[in-house]
Design an enzyme around this catalytic site. Structure first.
Site, PDB file in Angstrom:
ATOM      1  N   ALA A  19       0.734  -1.259   0.023  1.00 24.71           N
ATOM      2  CA  ALA A  19      -0.133  -0.012  -0.115  1.00 24.71           C
ATOM      3  C   ALA A  19       0.825   1.359  -0.204  1.00 24.71           C
ATOM      4  CB  ALA A  19      -0.964  -0.011   1.154  1.00 24.71           C
ATOM      5  N   GLU A  20       1.851   1.241   0.804  1.00 25.59           N
ATOM      6  CA  GLU A  20       2.981   2.541   0.532  1.00 25.59           C
ATOM      7  C   GLU A  20       4.332   1.868   0.933  1.00 25.59           C
ATOM      8  OE1 GLU A  20      -0.580   5.200   0.904  1.00 25.59           O
ATOM      9  OE2 GLU A  20      -0.120   3.302   2.027  1.00 25.59           O
ATOM     10  N   THR A  21       5.256   2.734   0.600  1.00 29.56           N
ATOM     11  CA  THR A  21       6.584   2.648   0.662  1.00 29.56           C
ATOM     12  C   THR A  21       6.884   3.953   1.255  1.00 29.56           C
ATOM     13  OG1 THR A  21       7.172   0.955  -0.899  1.00 29.56           O
ATOM     14  CG2 THR A  21       8.998   2.429  -0.104  1.00 29.56           C
ATOM     15  N   HIS A  75       0.155   4.294   8.554  1.00 32.41           N
ATOM     16  CA  HIS A  75       0.752   3.145   8.890  1.00 32.41           C
ATOM     17  C   HIS A  75       2.108   3.161   8.318  1.00 32.41           C
ATOM     18  CE1 HIS A  75       0.426   1.781   4.779  1.00 32.41           C
ATOM     19  NE2 HIS A  75       1.090   0.840   5.041  1.00 32.41           N
TER      20      HIS A  75
END
Length: 267
Positions: free
Chosen positions: A45-47, A77
């Site tokens: 979902a995210e880096t 997160h």
């Protein structure tokens, strides 16, 4: 070039639960296209990427977040995961971490002896809005209320309705807001609310646990329930718990992290 990488499950105390985030410490920024390509390759979902930088006159970091498709203005997160990496892998002597971001200064502290990390985030109140054509049909069930801030906030009567939703992701691709949050009262002891989060146009069909969504969820439930402290469960397949407090213009979002992977990438 070899770069360190960590993968941390955030908002959980168990591996394979919560929301996995990749964290890449940098000494200097890479080209935006390279960071976006790394995020796409990670397919999480995210880096998060960060570099050392003074923040408000204090020693801190500049922090950026990328989905597989776009850079985003706020991510909970991956901020929690980044703070865990700094506290546990880079500088255990710190008592707080200040991040300069596109959403202003974000501070993370260790939450006493609980092992949780607590983040100070901006509040995003939602107000009633008229849903765009096709939104409710794409969700597959009509909510009690439709509110809006950065995201749509759809309020349902029961947690069972939220858990049962099977949105048409193609139908959500063209919405006029960043994402869709759905929420309802909690259905288990100790839970004030449940939620889910959908952002297919941003490369995240369903996010497992979404800190930024709770910048909107928390003030809504604090007002509705008449209390500042909210325990929230995000009812994705992985699931995750957020310990929250409404503080007016800010919200406090706390949770656990569990490390999963540590290694290096080559670019």
């Amino acid at each position: 070039m070899r770069l360190p990488i960590h993968q941390i499950d955030a908002f959980t105390s168990e591996v394979f639960r919560g929301n996995p985030a990749a964290v890449v410490p940098l000494e200097a920024w890479l080209p935006d296209a390279t960071m976006q390509a790394i995020a796409a390759e990670n397919n999480l979902a995210e880096t998060a990427f960060f570099v050392p930088e003074p923040v408000d006159g204090r020693d801190g970091f500049r922090l950026r977040w990328f989905t597989p498709a776009v850079e985003v203005d706020l991510c909970g997160h991956a901020t929690l995961a980044t703070a865990w990496v700094i506290f546990n892998k880079l500088d255990g002597a710190r008592s707080r971490i200040d991040f300069a971001t596109r959403s202003g200064t974000l501070t993370v502290v260790q939450d006493g002896e609980s092992g949780r990390l607590a983040m100070d985030f901006p509040s995003r109140d939602a107000a009633p809005v008229e849903p765009e054509a096709g939104l409710v049909a794409a969700m597959g069930a009509a909510p009690q209320q439709v509110l809006g801030s950065r995201d749509y906030l759809l309020v349902y009567e029961t947690a069972a309705q939220v858990r049962a939703l099977k949105p048409d992701m193609q139908g959500l691709m063209g919405i006029d807001k960043f994402a869709v949050i759905v929420t309802a009262p909690g259905d288990e002891a100790g839970l004030d609310c449940v939620s889910r989060f959908f952002a297919p146009a941003k490369g995240v069909p369903e996010d497992p646990v979404t800190g930024s969504a709770h910048c909107t969820i928390v003030p809504y439930w604090a007002k509705r329930l008449g209390k500042p402290d909210i325990t929230a469960w995000q009812a994705s397949a992985r699931g995750g718990t957020l310990y929250c407090r409404d503080e007016g213009a800010r919200v406090r979002l706390a949770g656990f992290c569990k490390p999963y992977l540590e290694g290096s990438i080559t670019v």
